[in-house]
Design a protein around this motif. Structure first.
Motif, PDB file in Angstrom:
ATOM      1  N   TYR A 123      19.106  -5.092  42.212  1.00 21.31           N
ATOM      2  CA  TYR A 123      19.004  -3.784  41.544  1.00 21.31           C
ATOM      3  C   TYR A 123      17.586  -3.244  41.689  1.00 21.31           C
ATOM      4  O   TYR A 123      16.601  -3.984  41.487  1.00 21.31           O
ATOM      5  N   ALA A 124      17.470  -1.981  42.049  1.00 22.22           N
ATOM      6  CA  ALA A 124      16.181  -1.285  42.052  1.00 22.22           C
ATOM      7  C   ALA A 124      16.401   0.090  41.428  1.00 22.22           C
ATOM      8  O   ALA A 124      17.201   0.890  41.933  1.00 22.22           O
ATOM      9  N   GLY A 125      15.734   0.360  40.290  1.00 20.14           N
ATOM     10  CA  GLY A 125      15.903   1.618  39.585  1.00 20.14           C
ATOM     11  C   GLY A 125      14.587   2.324  39.343  1.00 20.14           C
ATOM     12  O   GLY A 125      13.632   1.697  38.864  1.00 20.14           O
ATOM     13  N   MET A 126      14.506   3.593  39.715  1.00 24.38           N
ATOM     14  CA  MET A 126      13.314   4.409  39.520  1.00 24.38           C
ATOM     15  C   MET A 126      13.552   5.416  38.391  1.00 24.38           C
ATOM     16  O   MET A 126      14.619   6.037  38.319  1.00 24.38           O
ATOM     17  N   PRO A 127      12.560   5.604  37.481  1.00 23.90           N
ATOM     18  CA  PRO A 127      12.750   6.530  36.352  1.00 23.90           C
ATOM     19  C   PRO A 127      13.006   7.965  36.816  1.00 23.90           C
ATOM     20  O   PRO A 127      12.388   8.437  37.775  1.00 23.90           O
ATOM     21  N   LEU A 128      13.883   8.629  36.109  1.00 19.75           N
ATOM     22  CA  LEU A 128      14.119  10.076  36.252  1.00 19.75           C
ATOM     23  C   LEU A 128      13.599  10.738  34.982  1.00 19.75           C
ATOM     24  O   LEU A 128      14.015  10.372  33.865  1.00 19.75           O
ATOM     25  N   THR A 129      12.678  11.668  35.138  1.00 20.57           N
ATOM     26  CA  THR A 129      11.973  12.211  33.968  1.00 20.57           C
ATOM     27  C   THR A 129      12.117  13.720  33.865  1.00 20.57           C
ATOM     28  O   THR A 129      12.385  14.417  34.850  1.00 20.57           O
ATOM     29  N   ASP A 130      11.911  14.217  32.606  1.00 25.89           N
ATOM     30  CA  ASP A 130      11.850  15.666  32.390  1.00 25.89           C
ATOM     31  C   ASP A 130      10.398  16.115  32.505  1.00 25.89           C
ATOM     32  O   ASP A 130       9.503  15.326  32.848  1.00 25.89           O
ATOM     33  N   LEU A 131      10.132  17.386  32.239  1.00 21.86           N
ATOM     34  CA  LEU A 131       8.779  17.937  32.406  1.00 21.86           C
ATOM     35  C   LEU A 131       7.755  17.271  31.493  1.00 21.86           C
ATOM     36  O   LEU A 131       6.566  17.248  31.803  1.00 21.86           O
ATOM     37  N   ASP A 132       8.199  16.734  30.371  1.00 21.51           N
ATOM     38  CA  ASP A 132       7.282  16.084  29.439  1.00 21.51           C
ATOM     39  C   ASP A 132       7.176  14.581  29.670  1.00 21.51           C
ATOM     40  O   ASP A 132       6.575  13.861  28.859  1.00 21.51           O
ATOM     41  N   GLY A 133       7.748  14.100  30.769  1.00 22.07           N
ATOM     42  CA  GLY A 133       7.635  12.688  31.105  1.00 22.07           C
ATOM     43  C   GLY A 133       8.611  11.783  30.393  1.00 22.07           C
ATOM     44  O   GLY A 133       8.527  10.556  30.541  1.00 22.07           O
ATOM     45  N   ARG A 134       9.537  12.358  29.619  1.00 24.66           N
ATOM     46  CA  ARG A 134      10.530  11.518  28.954  1.00 24.66           C
ATOM     47  C   ARG A 134      11.533  11.005  29.990  1.00 24.66           C
ATOM     48  O   ARG A 134      12.036  11.787  30.811  1.00 24.66           O
ATOM     49  N   VAL A 135      11.857   9.722  29.938  1.00 21.14           N
ATOM     50  CA  VAL A 135      12.763   9.119  30.917  1.00 21.14           C
ATOM     51  C   VAL A 135      14.204   9.353  30.476  1.00 21.14           C
ATOM     52  O   VAL A 135      14.615   8.947  29.382  1.00 21.14           O
TER      53      VAL A 135
END
Length: 601
Positions: A123-135
């Protein structure tokens, strides 16, 4: 799902962050395919050569996949799993990439049900964030066998995750723009509502009409249904109107209002608002609010049928008095959004404007009642005569509170003759009414116990008005009636008034034209002349004021001709019925009307 798949998920506090969940909601995504995110999943699968790739967004209870390739059934169709099957939740917890060559070797995830049921090994997972950096989730690559992830693969996955995050941010921004547009449109609609409501309410002084227009204006724009309650001087509800957006529910809404008028208890929200003057908002409500408000089970049943999921009630304040004269209740069903503080602010303004309209209507009603009582108190009681039937009517103009100058009179002379008069003093105010009273008394004073011809009586009336300097311009017809062979002899004099109408026993009508003479009250005396006619038994002499025949859009001669046609078409009928017929027109009258009918017996 097997017993094994019911294993509880690890609790992660970050998953329940309200701001993060709000951003998730603002993406507008859910457990359904989205072409843009499916494309990201395909790119991950192709570039990293993995059998499974996911765009995984994680709530506090589940993860869902707007982008996915390679998921086994039944997960491929469901596009979501519980957190018991989620590796991506740990990306949100740590806010950094999660890279596992063989998940079965890591205590944190080796018991996760994604391993046996989804076949997740590498498994390899990269964070997906909003404009404020919330994952919000992760872009993940999954293999069903152990795998050593290369730096190039992880760099590619990170680049794709950054692009995927940009797409998520765009969705959030578009949602925010749509929401802003919706709010602007909503505000515009409410401003239009308030403007049109003010215009609508200003168009009437009738309280019942105003309240009906108010209820119709707020439904369905602001609410699924609404109820307006007004109180009496004892602060008790005296009148309720209720309307529903669905015409098929109109009878049920009316029934709810009828029961609410009689069966609401002191603990009801309506009575509480009426008592305290403070608004009440229930963004989320249920039928218990209705049960607590009344001992009538039918109210609960009706509320359920009408829809009862959110409601608010605001006072209708009396302008300038600091008191409450009513309440406006707005209700939404379960299929419509709940009321909020913006709705409350709008409703308070509606209540304020309704208070002005209803207050004006009440003041108008009181003034009109006083005016009508005063007007009728100034009209005489008709005498009884063995040879003439007398019928009189007075009708004030619609939507007017002033006392008018229209009058009539009839009295018996000592010698048995009957004196009849009708007149109209210019103006519609208290001065006109006072002058009308003076003029009527002058007629009596000048004519009583005198046998002078009517033209001489009218001339003396002119001289009296001039000598006493009574400032008036008035019209009048003065008539003397006495028994004569074959009927009743009538002599009359007309001072600028509409011509009397002769109605024969068979119902035929014609105007009694005579010399047109000036109004009463002119500064210089004028000669007066009389005319005469014989009323056969059953014939009627109709005296009337110009409000019966005058319209702004036509000459008075046309109105008088139409009066003759109408009377003739009505045929022979009792004098009282004839007067009622003439005043019963649906056409809105612009002036007061006085009628005096004299029928030879």
């Amino acid at each position: 799902m097997t017993e094994r798949s019911e294993r509880p998920a690890v609790e992660i506090a970050a998953l329940a962050d309200p701001a993060r969940l709000r951003s998730l909601t603002d993406t507008g995504l859910d457990a359904a395919p989205d072409e843009a995110f499916d494309r990201f999943a395909r790119l991950v699968g192709d570039l990293l050569d993995v059998p499974v790739a996911l765009v995984s967004l994680v709530t506090e209870t589940r993860q869902f996949f707007p982008g996915a390739v390679g998921l086994p059934d039944p997960w491929a169709a469901r596009r979501q799993t519980p957190l018991s099957h989620s590796f991506c939740q740990h990306v949100i917890d740590t806010e950094i990439p999660l890279v596992l060559p063989d998940a079965r070797l890591y205590p944190r995830v080796r018991e996760n049900l994604a391993v046996p049921e989804l076949g997740v090994v590498a498994y390899a997972g990269m964070p997906l964030t909003d404009l404020d950096g919330r994952v919000l989730g992760s872009l993940c690559a999954i293999d069903r066998k152990p795998r050593a992830w290369t730096k190039a693969q992880l760099r590619t996955l990170a680049d794709l995750a950054a692009a995927c995050s940009s797409e998520l941010r765009l969705r959030i921004a578009l949602d925010a723009a749509q929401e802003a547009r919706r709010l602007v449109e909503h505000a515009h609609d409410r401003l239009n509502l308030l403007a049109s409501l003010s215009e609508t309410l200003a168009g009437t002084l009738d309280v019942e009409t105003a309240v009906g227009r108010l209820a119709d204006a707020v439904v369905p724009l602001l609410a699924d249904w609404a109820m307006v309650t007004l109180i009496d001087q004892g602060s008790e509800p005296r009148w309720v109107t209720a309307v529903h957006r669905d015409p098929a529910r109109a009878a049920e809404a009316a029934r709810f209002g009828e029961l609410a008028l009689r069966r609401l208890g002191p603990a009801s929200i309506t009575r509480t608002v009426l008592r305290t003057g403070q608004p009440v908002l229930r963004g989320v409500a249920d039928l218990d609010d209705v049960r607590r408000a009344s001992d009538a089970p039918e109210l609960v049943t009706l509320a359920e049928r009408l829809g009862f999921a959110s409601h608010l009630t605001v006072p209708v304040p009396a302008p300038g008095r600091g008191a409450v004269m009513g309440a406006v209740t707005l209700v939404n069903g379960p299929d419509r959004r709940a009321f909020d503080d913006d709705d409350l602010a709008t409703a308070l303004e509606i209540g304020r404007r309704a208070g002005q309209a209803v207050g004006n209507g009440w003041i108008y009603g009181e003034q009109r009642h006083v005016a009508e009582v005063l007007q009728h108190s100034m009209l005489p009681q008709l005498p009884q005569s063995p040879w003439v039937e007398l019928v009189a009517r007075y009708q004030p103009a619609a939507d007017r509170v002033e006392v008018g100058g229209d009058w009539y009179d009839a009295f018996v002379q000592p010698d048995g003759d009957l004196i009849a008069a009708i007149g109209d003093v210019a103006g519609h105010d208290i001065e006109a009414a006072a002058t009308m009273g003076q003029l009527r008394n002058l007629v009596r004073g000048n004519a009583y116990a005198r046998s002078d011809p009517v033209d001489e009586l009218m001339r003396r009336l002119d001289a009296t008005i001039s000598g006493l300097r009574i400032p008036t311009a008035a019209t009048a017809v003065l008539a003397r009636l006495r028994p004569a062979p074959g009927g009743v002899a009538v002599t009359w004099c007309n001072a600028g008034h509409p011509a009397p109408l002769l109605i024969t026993a068979d119902g035929t009508a014609r105007l009694l034209e005579s010399r047109r003479e000036p109004l009463l009250g002119l500064t210089r005396p004028v000669p007066r002349t009389g005319a005469q006619v014989l009323l056969a038994p059953g014939d009627t002499l109709l005296l009337y004021t110009d409000g019966l025949v005058e319209r702004r859009d036509q000459p008075i001669d046309e109105g008088m001709a139409q009066l003759c046609e109408r009377v003739t078409a009505a045929g022979a009928r009792p004098a009282a019925d004839l007067c009622d017929l003439l005043l019963g027109s649906e056409q809105r009258r612009e002036d007061d009307v006085a009628l005096l009918a004299l029928r030879a017996r």
